[in-house]
Scaffold this active site. Structure first.
Site, mmCIF file in Angstrom:
data_model
loop_
_atom_site.group_PDB
_atom_site.id
_atom_site.type_symbol
_atom_site.label_atom_id
_atom_site.label_comp_id
_atom_site.label_asym_id
_atom_site.label_seq_id
_atom_site.Cartn_x
_atom_site.Cartn_y
_atom_site.Cartn_z
ATOM 1 N N GLU A 22 -6.282 46.641 -57.480
ATOM 2 C CA GLU A 22 -7.104 47.851 -57.617
ATOM 3 C C GLU A 22 -6.400 49.043 -56.975
ATOM 4 O OE1 GLU A 22 -10.067 48.948 -54.926
ATOM 5 O OE2 GLU A 22 -10.185 46.994 -53.942
ATOM 6 N N LYS A 83 -13.012 58.169 -57.423
ATOM 7 C CA LYS A 83 -13.298 56.734 -57.318
ATOM 8 C C LYS A 83 -14.113 56.315 -58.542
ATOM 9 C CE LYS A 83 -16.102 53.726 -54.336
ATOM 10 N NZ LYS A 83 -16.866 53.701 -53.069
ATOM 11 N N VAL A 103 -13.254 47.413 -57.262
ATOM 12 C CA VAL A 103 -13.293 45.991 -57.618
ATOM 13 C C VAL A 103 -14.007 45.822 -58.963
ATOM 14 C CG1 VAL A 103 -14.301 43.749 -56.993
ATOM 15 C CG2 VAL A 103 -13.150 45.143 -55.257
ATOM 16 N N ASP A 135 -28.747 50.704 -52.094
ATOM 17 C CA ASP A 135 -27.296 50.794 -52.220
ATOM 18 C C ASP A 135 -26.678 49.396 -52.240
ATOM 19 O OD1 ASP A 135 -24.653 51.418 -52.273
ATOM 20 O OD2 ASP A 135 -24.664 52.686 -50.488
ATOM 21 N N SER A 137 -23.353 47.549 -54.181
ATOM 22 C CA SER A 137 -22.174 47.849 -54.989
ATOM 23 C C SER A 137 -22.282 47.229 -56.381
ATOM 24 C CB SER A 137 -20.926 47.306 -54.297
ATOM 25 O OG SER A 137 -19.791 47.556 -55.092
ATOM 26 N N ALA A 138 -21.815 47.987 -57.369
ATOM 27 C CA ALA A 138 -21.720 47.445 -58.731
ATOM 28 C C ALA A 138 -20.679 46.332 -58.810
ATOM 29 C CB ALA A 138 -21.372 48.567 -59.711
ATOM 30 N N ASP A 139 -19.906 46.147 -57.736
ATOM 31 C CA ASP A 139 -18.976 45.006 -57.711
ATOM 32 C C ASP A 139 -19.726 43.705 -58.010
ATOM 33 O OD1 ASP A 139 -17.089 46.849 -56.886
ATOM 34 O OD2 ASP A 139 -16.795 45.982 -54.880
ATOM 35 N N LYS A 156 -16.728 43.717 -47.029
ATOM 36 C CA LYS A 156 -16.508 44.584 -45.880
ATOM 37 C C LYS A 156 -17.580 44.345 -44.828
ATOM 38 C CE LYS A 156 -16.417 47.285 -49.047
ATOM 39 N NZ LYS A 156 -16.743 48.458 -49.870
HETATM 40 N N1 PSU Z 1 -12.721 47.147 -49.465
HETATM 41 C C1 PSU Z 1 -11.818 47.751 -48.669
HETATM 42 N N2 PSU Z 1 -11.407 48.995 -48.966
HETATM 43 C C2 PSU Z 1 -11.886 49.649 -50.071
HETATM 44 C C3 PSU Z 1 -12.820 48.997 -50.924
HETATM 45 C C4 PSU Z 1 -13.211 47.754 -50.573
HETATM 46 O O1 PSU Z 1 -11.395 47.191 -47.692
HETATM 47 O O2 PSU Z 1 -11.465 50.781 -50.323
HETATM 48 C C5 PSU Z 1 -13.294 49.658 -52.182
HETATM 49 C C6 PSU Z 1 -13.168 48.687 -53.354
HETATM 50 O O3 PSU Z 1 -12.536 49.363 -54.408
HETATM 51 C C7 PSU Z 1 -14.593 48.327 -53.687
HETATM 52 C C8 PSU Z 1 -15.298 49.607 -53.337
HETATM 53 O O4 PSU Z 1 -14.774 47.982 -55.013
HETATM 54 O O5 PSU Z 1 -14.665 50.003 -52.123
HETATM 55 C C9 PSU Z 1 -16.777 49.424 -53.194
HETATM 56 O O6 PSU Z 1 -17.374 50.684 -53.105
HETATM 57 P P1 PSU Z 1 -18.968 50.800 -53.260
HETATM 58 O O7 PSU Z 1 -19.496 50.149 -52.019
HETATM 59 O O8 PSU Z 1 -19.223 52.294 -53.283
HETATM 60 O O9 PSU Z 1 -19.317 50.120 -54.532
HETATM 61 MN MN MN Z 2 -22.814 52.107 -53.345
#
Ligand code: PSU
Ligand code: MN
Length: 303
Positions: A22, A83, A103, A135, A137-139, A156
Site C-alpha cells: 500500500e 488518502k 489497506v 468510526d 475502518s472500511a478495511d 494499530k
Molecule cells: N497502519 C499503519 N500506518 C498507516 C495505516 C495503517 O501503521 O498509515 C493506514 C492504512 O493504509 C490503513 C489506514 O488502511 O491507515 C486505515 O485508515 P482508516 O482508519 O481511516 O480507515
Molecule cells: Mn475511519
C-alpha cells in the site's frame, strides 16, 4: 483502466510470486523524509525474498499497480496526495488526483489484478469511540469480500483491538498468528488478545490459502498476524503513555474521519523521539519479507 507495471504483469502471467504493497503508510503514515527511503526498502525486502513488489497508488488519476520510482517519489513528497479508500478511487480518477491507497483499496485492487498476497503495517479497525462516532475502518468490510492474504502486525494499537477482532469474526475473515496465538499490538508484541489459530510456516499459510480458495466458502481475506519479537517492540510503558496522549490530542482537536489515523500516528512518531518510527519500519520490513515468502510458497506447484 488499471495500469499494471510491465514487470508485475509479466510475473502474474508466468505465475511468479507478487506481493502487493500500500502507499498510505508512505504518504500519511510515516514522516518525511524517511518515508521515501522506507518505501524503497519495503520493495527491496520483497525482492530479497524472491517476489516482485507491486506498490499501489494513483498518479494524476491513473490507478497504478507497481509504481515506478518517479511515481513513488511523487506520492512520498507531494503535498497534494489524498488518502484513498476503495470508495474514493473512481472519483479521484475522474478528478485526475494523486492519491495513496489504504489497506481497503490496495487489497481490493490487488485481488482484482490477480495478486494473492499483500503486506502492510497494521490494519485499520474499530476506533475506541466507535460506539458514538461509528468510526470503523472500511478495511474490515473490504477484507470480508476480498480474496487476499494480508500480512500485518495486528491492528494499530490506537484502535479498540478487542472490538476489531470481534468484527473480523462476524465478517468471517480468518485470522491466524504467525508462530503464535497471541495477537500482536502493532508497536508492541502482544495486544493482550488471544487468537484461535496459529500457522507455523510460509508453506502452511500457503496451504491454508489454497484450501480457502478451493472450498469457495469464504469469499474474503486471510489475515496473518506477524508480531515483532519482544526485543524489537516499542517499550510497552512508553507506548501506553504516548497512546493516552495521542487519543487526548484527537479529542481536543476534534479530529474526525480519515484524519484520525494519520494524526494519531504522527503524534506517536514525534512524542517517542523516533522510537515508534524505527519500530514501525521494522514491522513493515518484517511483514514484507514474510509476505514474499508466502507468495513464493503459494506459487510453487502443489506437491
Ligand atoms: N497502519 C499503519 N500506518 C498507516 C495505516 C495503517 O501503521 O498509515 C493506514 C492504512 O493504509 C490503513 C489506514 O488502511 O491507515 C486505515 O485508515 P482508516 O482508519 O481511516 O480507515
Ligand atoms: Mn475511519
Amino acid at each position: 483502466m488499471i495500469h499494471i507495471a510491465a514487470e508485475v504483469r509479466a510475473a502474474l502471467a508466468d505465475g511468479r510470486p507478487v506481493v502487493a504493497l500500500e502507499s498510505t503508510i508512505i504518504s500519511h503514515g510515516l514522516p518525511r523524509p524517511d518515508n521515501l527511503r522506507v518505501a524503497r526498502e519495503i520493495e527491496a525486502a520483497v525482492r530479497a525474498h524472491g517476489a516482485v513488489p507491486a506498490t499501489m497508488g494513483m498518479v494524476a488519476g491513473e490507478l497504478t499497480v507497481g509504481l515506478d520510482d518517479e511515481s513513488l517519489t511523487r506520492l512520498a513528497t507531494s503535498d497534494d496526495v489524498i488518502k484513498l479508500s476503495a470508495r474514493d478511487l473512481p472519483i479521484a480518477a475522474a478528478r485526475g488526483a494523486d492519491g495513496a491507497t489504504t489497506v481497503a483499496s490496495t487489497s481490493a485492487v490487488a485481488a482484482s489484478a490477480g495478486i494473492g498476497v499483500f503486506a502492510t503495517g497494521g490494519l485499520g479497525g474499530v476506533h475506541r469511540q466507535a460506539g458514538e462516532t461509528f468510526d470503523e475502518s472500511a478495511d474490515l468490510t473490504t477484507l470480508a469480500r476480498t480474496p487476499i492474504v494480508v500480512v500485518c502486525a495486528g491492528v494499530k494499537s490506537i484502535l479498540d483491538v478487542g472490538a476489531t477482532l470481534e468484527r473480523l469474526e462476524t465478517l468471517g475473515v480468518g485470522v491466524a498468528g504467525y508462530q503464535t496465538t497471541r495477537f500482536p499490538g502493532f508497536f508492541i508484541t502482544d495486544s493482550g488478545f488471544e487468537l484461535d489459530w496459529q500457522l507455523d510456516s510460509a508453506d502452511q499459510i500457503a496451504r491454508a490459502w489454497h484450501a480457502q480458495r478451493s472450498y469457495g466458502v469464504n469469499p474474503g481475506a486471510l489475515v496473518v498476524a506477524n508480531p515483532l519479537p519482544e526485543s524489537q517492540q516499542l517499550d510497552p510503558e512508553l507506548h501506553d503513555r504516548v497512546l493516552a496522549e495521542a487519543l487526548a490530542v484527537v479529542e481536543r482537536d476534534h479530529v474526525t474521519g480519515k484524519e484520525v489515523t494519520p494524526v494519531l500516528l504522527a503524534h506517536f512518531h514525534s512524542a517517542t523521539g523516533g522510537a515508534s518510527l524505527a519500530t514501525n519500519i521494522r514491522i513493515i520490513l518484517a511483514n514484507a519479507a514474510l509476505a514474499a515468502r508466502i507468495a513464493v510458497a503459494a506459487a510453487k506447484p502443489a506437491s
